[in-house]
Motif scaffolding. Sequence first.
Motif, short mmCIF file in Angstrom:
data_model
loop_
_atom_site.label_atom_id
_atom_site.label_comp_id
_atom_site.label_asym_id
_atom_site.label_seq_id
_atom_site.Cartn_x
_atom_site.Cartn_y
_atom_site.Cartn_z
N THR A 116 -28.20 -57.21 10.37
CA THR A 116 -27.63 -56.24 11.29
C THR A 116 -28.76 -55.54 12.05
OG1 THR A 116 -25.81 -55.83 9.76
CG2 THR A 116 -26.17 -54.19 11.48
N TYR A 146 -29.74 -52.29 14.02
CA TYR A 146 -29.30 -50.91 14.20
C TYR A 146 -29.85 -50.29 15.48
CZ TYR A 146 -27.73 -51.20 9.38
OH TYR A 146 -27.10 -51.57 8.24
N TYR A 147 -31.05 -50.71 15.88
CA TYR A 147 -31.65 -50.16 17.10
C TYR A 147 -32.69 -51.15 17.60
CZ TYR A 147 -34.01 -47.07 20.37
OH TYR A 147 -34.55 -46.53 21.51
N SER A 191 -31.35 -54.53 9.28
CA SER A 191 -31.00 -54.36 7.86
C SER A 191 -32.06 -54.94 6.94
CB SER A 191 -29.64 -55.02 7.59
OG SER A 191 -29.67 -56.37 7.97
N ARG A 209 -31.71 -41.27 18.31
CA ARG A 209 -31.13 -42.61 18.14
C ARG A 209 -31.91 -43.40 17.08
NH1 ARG A 209 -31.05 -43.58 24.34
NH2 ARG A 209 -29.13 -42.52 24.93
N ARG A 253 -31.48 -41.85 13.44
CA ARG A 253 -30.15 -42.17 12.88
C ARG A 253 -30.06 -43.64 12.50
NH1 ARG A 253 -28.77 -38.41 16.72
NH2 ARG A 253 -28.36 -39.97 18.31
N ALA A 254 -30.60 -44.51 13.34
CA ALA A 254 -30.59 -45.95 13.02
C ALA A 254 -31.40 -46.22 11.77
CB ALA A 254 -31.14 -46.75 14.20
N GLN A 257 -31.95 -44.15 9.29
CA GLN A 257 -31.17 -43.66 8.15
C GLN A 257 -30.05 -44.63 7.78
OE1 GLN A 257 -30.15 -39.79 9.82
NE2 GLN A 257 -31.45 -38.79 8.29
N ARG A 258 -29.35 -45.16 8.79
CA ARG A 258 -28.28 -46.13 8.51
C ARG A 258 -28.85 -47.40 7.87
NH1 ARG A 258 -26.64 -44.72 13.76
NH2 ARG A 258 -27.38 -46.73 14.53
N ALA A 259 -30.00 -47.84 8.35
CA ALA A 259 -30.60 -49.06 7.81
C ALA A 259 -31.05 -48.85 6.37
CB ALA A 259 -31.78 -49.49 8.67
N GLU A 316 -29.87 -46.66 4.15
CA GLU A 316 -28.80 -46.28 3.23
C GLU A 316 -28.35 -47.45 2.35
OE1 GLU A 316 -24.85 -45.06 4.73
OE2 GLU A 316 -25.39 -43.16 3.80
#
Length: 153
Positions: free
Chosen positions: A2, A4-5, A14, A138, A141-142, A144-146, A148
């Motif tokens: 994935t 994310y940015y 990911s 941006r 946040r990306a 942090q999402r990656a 997590e």
Amino acid sequence: MTTYYRDPDVLITSSGIRMNGRDFRLSDLIEVWHTKGGRSWSVIAKRGVLGLAILIPVLAGALAIGIALLVHMDTAHTLALVIGGVLVGLAVVPVADLVLERVDRSYDAGSRTIEIWGRVRGGNVLLLRTTNAQRFGRIYRALQRAMEPAVHR
């Protein structure tokens, strides 16, 4: 995998990240945080100048109308000052949109340097330094999402 940015300098997926010319696997990052530098007073001063660029013609128009109403002149001169004052005031309207757009962009860009740091086995690493607050948000946040899902594995 994935994504994310992605931009020309940053890639967050990911499986890993590429920032500041370096590649890291997500599992290599023990911790990630950000810091903010001091405010750039030149950016704040430019915002003030842009605000004055809108106010000065409005004040000039109001002053012309005020003079026209307070000074006892013949009707033609009074009418000319009132119309001139209104026209000067109205001239600001199309310019104000452009100036306010520049003010908005200056807030998006931010007035301070923001850094993203990461801790790896070898120590702390500067991942990104930018003054663009919108881009920073941006990317952070990306990141942090990656990270997590990597924490929960």
